[in-house]
Motif scaffolding. Structure first.
Motif, PDB file in Angstrom:
ATOM      1  N   GLN A  25       0.338  -1.125   0.524  1.00 19.49           N
ATOM      2  CA  GLN A  25      -0.371  -0.082  -0.118  1.00 19.49           C
ATOM      3  C   GLN A  25       0.974   1.376   0.131  1.00 19.49           C
ATOM      4  N   ALA A  26       2.185   1.152   0.514  1.00 15.29           N
ATOM      5  CA  ALA A  26       2.910   2.273   0.231  1.00 15.29           C
ATOM      6  C   ALA A  26       4.116   2.539  -0.713  1.00 15.29           C
ATOM      7  N   THR A  27       3.668   1.893  -1.941  1.00 15.22           N
ATOM      8  CA  THR A  27       5.147   2.541  -2.611  1.00 15.22           C
ATOM      9  C   THR A  27       5.277   3.673  -3.354  1.00 15.22           C
ATOM     10  N   GLY A  28       6.307   4.704  -2.951  1.00 14.06           N
ATOM     11  CA  GLY A  28       6.533   5.511  -3.359  1.00 14.06           C
ATOM     12  C   GLY A  28       6.423   5.963  -2.241  1.00 14.06           C
ATOM     13  N   GLY A  29       6.532   6.074  -1.072  1.00  6.09           N
ATOM     14  CA  GLY A  29       6.819   6.628  -0.028  1.00  6.09           C
ATOM     15  C   GLY A  29       7.722   6.459   1.020  1.00  6.09           C
ATOM     16  N   ASP A  30       8.843   6.999   1.988  1.00  2.00           N
ATOM     17  CA  ASP A  30       9.732   6.822   2.635  1.00  2.00           C
ATOM     18  C   ASP A  30       9.507   7.293   4.034  1.00  2.00           C
TER      19      ASP A  30
END
Ligand code: PLP
Length: 373
Positions: A159-164
């Motif tokens: 659910q979090a691709t691109g988050g960091d």
């Protein structure tokens, strides 16, 4: 028409590019393991800042392949949050491992580090933090905990691709690039979604990468030589070609999601009936979902009221994992208070990369008017 997710407008905004890429794959006849897959793999490695991306068929397979490649054995315990999508615990049970569910943090909805520590036994081998709704779990204390207890960390990054996530020494890392292995899904509605099923694993570790590839490819280490029992899990070339196009726009999509979240936050600020999403200050939240906690009022009545105004909403997730029929046998019988509360009171509003201010205004007005009536 307001949708929870608007993949149609997103497609229309890049139709020519997508159509051409899909037709090229068809004409190439490289349907499986074609150059489009290798290209996307390299692009995602660069984006994630990681040595190895291993594409696979879906996010659930990614989790399963990770656990197989790490050599987890029947009876080993794997710690997971109780408030998550079923896939996380499902593959653990499927492999004969024992899912040990723990309660989540009331602010972030992510796994509680203290409760995870308390759940560790001599049989614990791994922990699976889920970056729920697009917000990274608190990885620094989790990685520290895992190191002290010699546990594998398998990130469920579906659910979090691109988050960091920013560590206390200032280093920022992408979600999926912090544990031993990261697992993601390219299900159409995910932040980076394809037009069918898809998934990937990510790791720094060369040996583990080789093993992940082997497991995903029938346990094969050389053509027609099968060293271990594996599975067949591939990302097809058409999906990879679509993902290459969408990866270029991922940051833009995630920014659009954050802007929509800002709009909602502002509109609902000061309303005691609604608790807006908490944002951990060292995390860049990519808002896979915008999830409110209803502090007062009847959730079913609220949803029906919105529905009558043609405003869709969803409940992610209505039932704690341990209360699912399939997982009862892994439950001690003690309810987890935060998970129970969230399952009773969360509600997710429309969230995607094409929400315009006019649409957001309609949604916000609809929500507010429920509490004024
Ligand atoms: C979507 C999702 C998965 C599974 O991904 P699929 O590609 O649908 O198999 C796993 N974990 C979480 C948290 C998810 O949201």
């Amino acid at each position: 028409m307001i949708r929870m997710v608007d993949l149609k407008t997103q497609y229309e905004n890049m139709k020519a590019e997508i159509d051409q890429a899909v037709l090229e794959v068809i004409a190439s006849t490289e349907y499986i393991n074609g150059s489009a897959v290798k290209k996307f793999q390299a692009e995602l490695e660069a984006y994630q800042g990681i040595n190895h991306v291993i594409p696979c068929a879906n996010g659930t397979d990614a989790l399963q392949i990770a656990m197989m490649a790490l050599g987890l054995q029947a009876g080993d315990e794997v710690i997971v949050p109780a408030f998550t999508y079923v896939a996380t615990a499902e593959v653990i049970a499927l492999l004969g491992l024992t899912p040990v569910m723990v309660d989540v943090d009331p602010e972030t909805f992510n796994i509680s580090v203290e409760l995870a520590e308390a759940a560790i036994t001599s049989k614990t081998k791994a922990i699976v933090p889920v970056h729920l709704f697009g917000q990274s779990a608190d990885m620094e204390p989790l990685l520290d905990l895992a190191q002290r207890h010699n546990l594998y960390v398998i990130e469920d990054n579906a659910q979090a691709t691109g988050g960091d996530y920013q560590f206390s020494n200032g280093t920022r890392k992408k979600t999926g690039s912090m544990g031993h292995v990261g697992c993601t899904s390219f299900f159409p509605s995910k932040n980076l979604g394809c037009y069918g099923d898809g998934g990937a694993l990510t790791t720094y570790d060369d040996d583990l990468a080789a093993r992940l590839r082997m497991v995903a490819n029938h346990g094969q280490n050389k053509q027609y030589h099968h060293a271990i029992v594996g599975v067949n899990s591939r990302l097809d070339s058409i999906q990879a070609a679509i993902l290459s196009i969408k990866l270029k726009r991922l940051d833009q999509y995630n920014n659009a999601r954050r802007q929509a979240a800002d709009f909602y936050d502002k509109a609902f600020a000061g309303m005691p009936q609604l608790k807006t999403p908490f944002r951990q200050n060292n995390v860049s939240h990519v808002f896979h979902q915008y999830t409110l906690v209803l502090q007062e009022g009847d959730r079913d009545a609220f949803r029906q009221y919105l529905q009558a105004k043609e405003i869709p909403s969803m409940i992610y997730y209505p039932i704690p994992l341990y209360k699912q029929e399939a997982f009862q046998k892994f439950w001690s019988g003690a309810e987890m208070p935060v998970t129970e509360h969230l399952c009773r009171s969360v509600i997710s509003l429309p969230m995607h990369s094409e929400l315009d201010p006019a649409t957001l205004e309609v949604i916000v007005d609809g929500v507010k008017s429920f509490f004024q009536s």
